[in-house]
Every structure is written in C-alpha cells, then in structure tokens.
Enzyme design. Structure first.
Site, short mmCIF file in Angstrom:
data_model
loop_
_atom_site.label_atom_id
_atom_site.label_comp_id
_atom_site.label_asym_id
_atom_site.label_seq_id
_atom_site.Cartn_x
_atom_site.Cartn_y
_atom_site.Cartn_z
N LYS A 92 18.73 -17.29 0.37
CA LYS A 92 17.31 -16.96 0.50
C LYS A 92 16.53 -18.26 0.66
O LYS A 92 16.88 -19.28 0.07
CB LYS A 92 16.83 -16.25 -0.78
N GLY A 194 4.85 5.52 -2.06
CA GLY A 194 4.66 4.43 -1.09
C GLY A 194 4.99 4.91 0.30
O GLY A 194 6.16 5.15 0.63
N GLY A 196 4.46 3.24 3.21
CA GLY A 196 4.32 2.07 4.08
C GLY A 196 5.37 2.09 5.17
O GLY A 196 5.79 3.16 5.63
N VAL A 198 8.63 1.56 5.28
CA VAL A 198 9.87 2.30 4.98
C VAL A 198 9.55 3.74 4.58
O VAL A 198 10.15 4.69 5.10
CB VAL A 198 10.68 1.60 3.87
P1 NAD Z 1 5.03 -1.86 2.91
O1 NAD Z 1 4.12 -2.91 2.35
O2 NAD Z 1 4.95 -1.54 4.36
O3 NAD Z 1 4.81 -0.49 2.12
C1 NAD Z 1 4.61 -0.42 0.76
C2 NAD Z 1 3.60 0.71 0.52
O4 NAD Z 1 3.47 0.91 -0.88
C3 NAD Z 1 2.21 0.38 1.07
O5 NAD Z 1 1.75 1.43 1.89
C4 NAD Z 1 1.36 0.21 -0.18
O6 NAD Z 1 0.01 0.60 0.00
C5 NAD Z 1 2.09 1.14 -1.14
N1 NAD Z 1 1.84 0.89 -2.55
C6 NAD Z 1 1.56 -0.28 -3.18
N2 NAD Z 1 1.37 -0.07 -4.48
C7 NAD Z 1 1.52 1.25 -4.69
C8 NAD Z 1 1.45 2.08 -5.84
N3 NAD Z 1 1.13 1.61 -7.04
N4 NAD Z 1 1.71 3.40 -5.69
C9 NAD Z 1 2.00 3.92 -4.48
N5 NAD Z 1 2.06 3.17 -3.37
C10 NAD Z 1 1.82 1.87 -3.47
O7 NAD Z 1 6.48 -2.30 2.48
P2 NAD Z 1 7.87 -1.72 3.02
O8 NAD Z 1 8.40 -2.66 4.02
O9 NAD Z 1 7.72 -0.28 3.33
O10 NAD Z 1 8.77 -1.89 1.72
C11 NAD Z 1 8.68 -0.96 0.65
C12 NAD Z 1 9.70 -1.34 -0.41
O11 NAD Z 1 11.00 -1.35 0.19
C13 NAD Z 1 9.50 -2.73 -1.02
O12 NAD Z 1 9.95 -2.69 -2.34
C14 NAD Z 1 10.44 -3.59 -0.19
O13 NAD Z 1 10.85 -4.74 -0.89
C15 NAD Z 1 11.60 -2.63 0.00
N6 NAD Z 1 12.46 -2.91 1.15
C16 NAD Z 1 11.93 -2.94 2.41
C17 NAD Z 1 12.77 -3.21 3.49
C18 NAD Z 1 12.24 -3.22 4.90
O14 NAD Z 1 13.06 -3.18 5.83
N7 NAD Z 1 10.93 -3.24 5.12
C19 NAD Z 1 14.13 -3.46 3.27
C20 NAD Z 1 14.66 -3.40 1.98
C21 NAD Z 1 13.79 -3.13 0.93
#
Ligand code: NAD
Length: 358
Positions: A92, A194, A196, A198
């Site tokens: 990392k 969430g 977002g 994913v």
């Molecule tokens: P993102 O920022 O696009 O989405 C996260 C969502 O969670 C946002 O819409 C945000 O408004 C919402 N959120 C924040 N606080 C909240 C709460 N208290 N209650 C409900 N919703 C809330 O991020 P992402 O890329 O979708 O990633 C989501 C999770 O998956 C993270 O933990 C990330 O580390 C993990 N992850 C993502 C990937 C990837 O490919 N993007 C890969 C592995 C793990």
C-alpha cells in the site's frame, strides 16, 4: 480504532519490532521538495508476486499515523489478494495530503518516480483520495499501475466499483445458498447501508435478481435514485442495520459491526462490500454466537482488486469476470469450514489467507 489511537499504540513499539511482528516485508519513504511529495510505500508480502495495493492520498496528523496506516493497509492487501487466489502480494502507498497542492500532475508524476524506483516490487492502484487522472500521471513515469482510464470495457474502464459489486453479489448468492439452500434471491429482503459506487451497483444486481430492497444513505439523492430505479424503500441511515430482513449489506462504513450494533441486527446474514466491517476481530465470534453468518469483508469485496490485477496483467475481460465469479466458491467454502471447525468466518478466512502466505 482511529488512526491517532493506533498511532498511540504504535508509539510504544519499535518500528523494526512492528515490521517483524506483522510479517513485513519492507517499508520505503520518499520526499520530493520540488513537488511537496511525502510518501510511504509499505510492502507486506511479495511471496505470491509483486505487491499490489492502492495509493491513499488523505490528510494525516503525523507521519507516524501515516506509517501505521500504510502498514495496516498493506497487510490487509496481502490477505485480500491471497484469499482471492491472485498471483500478487500485498502493499500500500500512503501520500500525506499537503495543505496546498499547486501542480497535482507533477506531484503524482513524482510519486510515479517513487513507484518506478522500486522496480516492480510494488504495483499501485486507486484508493481514497486518488483519481484515475492521478493514476494516468503516475503511468507517464512507470508501468507499475493497476488502474488507469481507457483500460478496456470491463468494469467501466479503470473503475473497480462494478467488479466489486459483482463480487459482492456472487458472495451474497453463496451465503444464501449455504443458509437458505436456494439458488435464487427472489423475494429476499436485503437492506443496503450506503448507496454509493458499490452499493448502488449491488442494488441493481439484486433488483435484477428479484430481491426486495431497503436502502439508507446520508446522501438523499443516492437513496432517491435506488427508489426510482429499483423500487427500494428508503430507510433511516441510523437504523438500517436493525431492519427485520434476510440480509444486512454494509456498503458504506468500517466498524459497523460492533458492541452496539450486533445485538440489534435481526438479519441472519451480513454480507456487504464495506472494508473493515468488524470493529474488533472478536466481533466475528459475537456474530457467530448470535447465529448470524458474516461474509468476511475482504473475501467478498475482492472483485475490485481482481479487476485491477487483471488489467495490470492484461488478462481478458472474460477471464477477469470468471475470476470474480469465483468469489461464490470462496465464500461458500468459508461458511462450510466455519461450521465444520466451529469457528467464526473471519477466523476461517484469515487462516486460509495465512496458509497461502506462508
Ligand atoms: P462511495 O463513497 O462511493 O459510497 C459510500 C456511500 O456511503 C456514499 O454514498 C455515502 O454517502 C454513504 N454513507 C456514508 N456514511 C453513511 C452512513 N452513516 N450511513 C449510510 N450511508 C453512508 O464508496 P464506495 O466506493 O461505494 O465504497 C463503499 C465501501 O466499500 C467502502 O467501505 C469501501 O472501502 C469499500 N470498498 C470499495 C471498493 C470499490 O471498488 N469502490 C472496493 C473494495 C471495498
């Protein structure tokens, strides 16, 4: 635990002791006064191949915080890549986000030079705070980059989220098969925390498979979109985990499975894409004691890193998709073994990964 708390714990530790105790590897530092770059690359393991892991670009209160974060994340990557069966190790990069950044492309080219100097022992990728445009700047200097724009069709170019969502969907299918002995998701009620990158794409997969969705997000637009497109019910984000449903799917925050939330979870399955879902390791046992099957986060959300590795090694989209589909078998095996050994699923996942890292 916050980065500062981890830092206080680490302050009592000698850095070489910490490296030895955590099974590292090596730790590299770079400063470039011309661009303001202050970066760390932690390489946990290259046993299975070059160390692959994202580049985090966020504010840190101290360099100690950044070192500890880099090491913690690098070790996590070793486990994630090992459980996914990838021919890579875990690393990392952490870049201290400066207060003023005048020339972002030059800054990331400087970081690219740092990656290049490691001669391919570390392959970088997207992480919090970095963008595909940053990766493109890094790629001007070094070939050791796992996510860029224009990398082909699979997963929307270099964006890992579609692959992550696909893998989480497969993992959910596996737990449903194990727990409910069914091959389909029709009529199952799934609560997604969430919506977002994913969470939204996962919701689409689940909707297409006939599941009934409830979603919560702090962003009203995110939940409105799920309501409009998938007929999802919008739920208060403070209480989504308490919903009486079949699956609770955390796709937002870390440490959501903790002393306060676990006693209130009614779903018999917890399976979602968020990283670091367990506040502490022992919460895996607490979930098991409550009869809840937990799909270990780093095993179910590995689609994105499989995608990044496939792009890096120029594997076809079909091969990458096939590998992501395998998450089904990984999660099913973990569930089976957990019952056979009477161990929590997170412990089982760790022992499989550690076996592969030895
Ligand atoms: P993102 O920022 O696009 O989405 C996260 C969502 O969670 C946002 O819409 C945000 O408004 C919402 N959120 C924040 N606080 C909240 C709460 N208290 N209650 C409900 N919703 C809330 O991020 P992402 O890329 O979708 O990633 C989501 C999770 O998956 C993270 O933990 C990330 O580390 C993990 N992850 C993502 C990937 C990837 O490919 N993007 C890969 C592995 C793990």
């Amino acid at each position: 635990m916050t980065v500062s708390e981890m830092n206080r714990t680490a302050a009592a530790l000698d850095i070489f002791d910490k490296l030895k105790n955590e099974g590292f590897g090596d730790l590299h530092f770079k400063v470039d006064p011309a661009t303001g770059l202050e970066a760390i690359i932690a390489i946990h393991s290259t046993k299975r191949g070059p160390a692959l892991g994202g580049c985090r670009f966020i504010h840190y209160d101290s360099s100690e915080d950044a070192i500890i974060d880099a090491m913690r994340l690098a070790k996590g990557m070793s486990y994630k890549t090992a459980i996914a069966g990838l021919p890579v190790g875990g690393g990392k990069a952490v870049i201290m986000r400066p207060d003023n950044l005048t020339d972002r492309p030059a800054f990331f080219r400087s970081f690219g030079q740092f990656v290049q100097e490691l001669g391919g022992r570390y392959i970088t990728a997207l992480d919090s705070g970095t963008t595909l445009a940053d990766m493109d700047c890094i790629a001007e200097i070094t070939p050791y980059v796992g996510s860029k724009t224009n990398m082909g069709k699979h997963g929307g170019e270099g964006d890992p989220a579609p692959s992550t969502a696909q893998g989480v969907f497969r993992g959910i299918q596996a737990v449903v098969k194990y727990k409910f002995k069914r091959d389909d998701l029709k009529g199952l009620h799934i609560a997604i925390q969430g919506a977002g990158a994913v969470g939204y794409l996962l919701a689409r997969h689940l909707h297409e498979a006939g599941a009934i969705l409830s979603v919560a997000d702090i962003n009203p637009e995110a939940v409105e979109r799920c309501k409009r497109e998938f007929g999802a019910t919008i739920v208060d984000y403070h209480t989504i985990h308490t919903l009486d449903c079949d699956i609770f799917s955390p796709c937002a925050l870390g440490a959501i499975l903790n002393d306060d939330t676990i006693p209130t979870i009614k779903a018999p399955i917890v399976a979602g894409g968020a990283n670091n879902q367990l506040a502490k390791e022992h919460h895996g046992q607490v979930l098991r004691d409550r009869g809840i099957i937990y799909a270990p986060d780093y095993a179910i959300n590995g689609g994105g890193i499989i995608h990044a590795a496939a792009k890096y090694f120029h594997h076809s989209d079909a091969k990458a998709t096939q590998h992501i589909e395998e998450i089904y078998n990984v999660i099913y095996t973990i569930c089976e073994r957990a019952d056979k050994l009477n161990q929590p699923t997170n412990v089982v996942a760790n022992s499989i990964a550690e076996e592969r890292l030895r």
